[in-house]
Design a protein around this motif. Sequence first.
Motif, mmCIF file in Angstrom:
data_model
loop_
_atom_site.group_PDB
_atom_site.id
_atom_site.type_symbol
_atom_site.label_atom_id
_atom_site.label_comp_id
_atom_site.label_asym_id
_atom_site.label_seq_id
_atom_site.Cartn_x
_atom_site.Cartn_y
_atom_site.Cartn_z
ATOM 1 N N UNK A 86 0.840 -1.203 0.000
ATOM 2 C CA UNK A 86 0.000 0.000 0.000
ATOM 3 C C UNK A 86 0.871 1.248 0.000
ATOM 4 N N UNK A 87 1.962 1.207 0.735
ATOM 5 C CA UNK A 87 2.852 2.373 0.802
ATOM 6 C C UNK A 87 3.539 2.650 -0.526
ATOM 7 N N UNK A 88 3.724 1.611 -1.350
ATOM 8 C CA UNK A 88 4.275 1.833 -2.690
ATOM 9 C C UNK A 88 3.368 2.770 -3.472
ATOM 10 N N UNK A 89 2.052 2.521 -3.389
ATOM 11 C CA UNK A 89 1.091 3.354 -4.107
ATOM 12 C C UNK A 89 0.986 4.731 -3.472
ATOM 13 N N UNK A 90 1.233 4.819 -2.175
ATOM 14 C CA UNK A 90 1.129 6.101 -1.470
ATOM 15 C C UNK A 90 2.399 6.937 -1.568
ATOM 16 N N UNK A 91 3.352 6.526 -2.405
ATOM 17 C CA UNK A 91 4.504 7.373 -2.703
ATOM 18 C C UNK A 91 5.776 7.063 -1.962
ATOM 19 N N UNK A 92 5.872 5.933 -1.298
ATOM 20 C CA UNK A 92 7.066 5.597 -0.517
ATOM 21 C C UNK A 92 8.337 5.632 -1.356
ATOM 22 N N UNK A 93 8.234 5.244 -2.623
ATOM 23 C CA UNK A 93 9.423 5.179 -3.481
ATOM 24 C C UNK A 93 9.414 6.247 -4.568
ATOM 25 N N UNK A 94 8.664 7.321 -4.346
ATOM 26 C CA UNK A 94 8.749 8.454 -5.253
ATOM 27 C C UNK A 94 7.588 8.637 -6.199
ATOM 28 N N UNK A 95 6.531 7.853 -6.049
ATOM 29 C CA UNK A 95 5.378 8.030 -6.921
ATOM 30 C C UNK A 95 4.707 9.363 -6.593
ATOM 31 N N UNK A 96 4.538 10.209 -7.598
ATOM 32 C CA UNK A 96 3.969 11.541 -7.387
ATOM 33 C C UNK A 96 2.495 11.451 -7.035
ATOM 34 N N UNK A 97 1.972 12.530 -6.481
ATOM 35 C CA UNK A 97 0.549 12.574 -6.123
ATOM 36 C C UNK A 97 -0.327 12.338 -7.344
ATOM 37 N N UNK A 98 0.082 12.906 -8.471
ATOM 38 C CA UNK A 98 -0.691 12.715 -9.704
ATOM 39 C C UNK A 98 -0.738 11.245 -10.093
ATOM 40 N N UNK A 99 0.409 10.577 -10.018
ATOM 41 C CA UNK A 99 0.433 9.173 -10.406
ATOM 42 C C UNK A 99 -0.131 8.250 -9.331
ATOM 43 N N UNK A 100 -0.126 8.688 -8.079
ATOM 44 C CA UNK A 100 -0.837 7.913 -7.057
ATOM 45 C C UNK A 100 -2.323 7.836 -7.414
ATOM 46 N N UNK A 101 -2.882 8.976 -7.772
ATOM 47 C CA UNK A 101 -4.289 9.011 -8.160
ATOM 48 C C UNK A 101 -4.522 8.191 -9.424
ATOM 49 N N UNK A 102 -3.578 8.265 -10.351
ATOM 50 C CA UNK A 102 -3.687 7.516 -11.612
ATOM 51 C C UNK A 102 -3.720 6.011 -11.348
ATOM 52 N N UNK A 103 -2.847 5.526 -10.479
ATOM 53 C CA UNK A 103 -2.806 4.098 -10.167
ATOM 54 C C UNK A 103 -4.096 3.663 -9.480
ATOM 55 N N UNK A 104 -4.568 4.448 -8.526
ATOM 56 C CA UNK A 104 -5.805 4.116 -7.835
ATOM 57 C C UNK A 104 -6.991 4.109 -8.792
ATOM 58 N N UNK A 105 -6.994 5.040 -9.752
ATOM 59 C CA UNK A 105 -8.038 5.045 -10.776
ATOM 60 C C UNK A 105 -7.949 3.795 -11.648
ATOM 61 N N UNK A 106 -6.731 3.429 -12.050
ATOM 62 C CA UNK A 106 -6.565 2.228 -12.870
ATOM 63 C C UNK A 106 -7.131 1.002 -12.164
ATOM 64 N N UNK A 107 -6.875 0.892 -10.882
ATOM 65 C CA UNK A 107 -7.293 -0.297 -10.152
ATOM 66 C C UNK A 107 -8.787 -0.297 -9.840
#
Length: 474
Positions: free
Chosen positions: A51-72
Amino acid sequence: MLPLLSLALCSTASAAVLNTRSASTVAIDVDTSTRYQVVDGWGCSQAFQRAEDVLGKYGLSATNQSYVLDLLFSVEKGAGFTILRNGIGSSNTSTSNLMNTIEPVSPGSPDSTPNYVWDNYNSGQFPLAQAAKARGAPYIYADAWSAPGFMKTNGDDANGGHLCGVSNATCSTGDWKQAYADYLVQYWKFYQDAGVPVTHMGFLNEPSFEANYASMLSNGTQAAEFIRVLGATIEREGIDVQLTCCDDYGWTDQEALMAGLQEVGPDGKSAEDYLSVITGHGYASAPTFPLSTTKRSWQTEWGDLAGGFTPYTFWNNSGPGEGLTWASHIQVAFAQANVSAFLYWIGAENSTTNSGLINLIGDEVIPSKRFWSFAQFSKFVRPGARRIAATSSDGDLTVTAFENENGAIALQVLNNATTDQDIKVKINGGPAKSFVPYITNNQHDLDAMPSLLQNGNGHIQATVPAKSLVSFVQ
C-alpha cells in the motif's frame, strides 16, 4: 466483418502469422436462460507494505498515485476492481514486509483486558482502502495471515504454529480462541468507526504452508472450532461482516479442508453454516473444479512470483506472467470452478517482477498485459452479474459470458490459436443488441473497436486476431 485484423498488425513478422486465417467460421452460442453463479468481481491486495508503494514511498507523485488508484478501482477510468484484500497485521513493526498488529503487547492471559492500538494507517492499507472505497470498490476483505505470536503455540506470528486452544494445540498461557475472535472484531470496529466498512473477514492464510513470515497452521477441524467461536462472537456483537475461510495455498488444499468445516457440532450447526464465502489460492493447484460447498467461492490470491519482468507481453511463449495466461486462468476459474471472484496477489508495487499487475518504478507507472486481461472482465462484469451459458465450436477459442443486473451482456472470447478466427455469435432472446468489442493483445490495451449490431437472425460476425482477448460488451 469487424476490421480487427488490420488494427492488430504491427510488424512484418506478426503480419506473416496474422494473415493466416482459420479455415471455417467458429460458432459461439450464448444462452441467457442458462444461469450459473453470481459474480462478486475481481480484485487484488496491497498487503505487506505494498500500500505504501502506491502512497509514494518510493517516489510516486501525487498525480500518479491518483492515476494508479483510478486504474485499479475506477470503473470509468480503469479496471473497476471491486475487492481490496487487506492483511490484518500480527507484528510489532511494519519494517520490511511486516504489518502492524492492533495488539502489540500481550495482556498476559486470554482473560486479561487487551490494550488495542489504532493508528488510522494500518501499514498504509487504511488510507488506500479509503481511496478504493471513494472510487466505488464495494468490498474490503480483511484477512489475517496469523494471530499475534503470544496467542500461538510457537510464540511467534511467523513460522507456522497453531492457535492456542484448538485441538492438539495446548499452551501454558491458556485457550486464546475467544481472545483472537475479540481481536478480529476489534479490527472490524476500527475500520467501521473510521468510515470504511470491512465487508468480508478471514482469520487464516495458507494454513497448510509453514512460511518464515506471518503464518498459522490449521486443519479443517481446528479451523471449524475457531469459526464457531468467531461466528458466535459476531452474532453477539451484532457485527455486519461476512466470514470466509480458509485461503489455503492451492485449490486442492482448500478442498481438503472442507470435510472438517462441514462437521456438525454440538449446536447442530457446522462451521460452514457461519461462513459466507469459501476462499482458496491458485499457487499449489489451480481452481479447475468446484469446491464441495453451497457457499460462494473466491480465488483470493495467485500471481506469477517467479517469472521474469514481462509487462508488455500478452503472448510470447505462454509464460506464467503473460496476459493470455491470466485471461485463461480467469476463464477456467469462472467456467470450471464456478468462482464468484478472482484476485491477483498485488495490484501495484515498486518492482520489476511479475508479482504485481502494475509496476511502479520511481514515478513511472507500467500497467502490465496481465492487468489489461483482468480489466477485460472486471470493467464490464459488475457485482450481481450472473455467468450465463456460452459455448464455442472450436477448442482454440475459449469463451465466457455474463449478464449484468441491468441486462447488459459481456462476452469474452480468447483466441489461443496462432491464426485469426472468424466467429459467428448467436445470443438468444430479446431484440437485436448492439455490442462494442474491446481488444487486448500484444498491440492493444483494452482498445475499443467499431460497434456491431446483431443481424435479423440474432448473429454477430467478427474476426478475432490470433492470440487475442476480445470482450463484446452490450
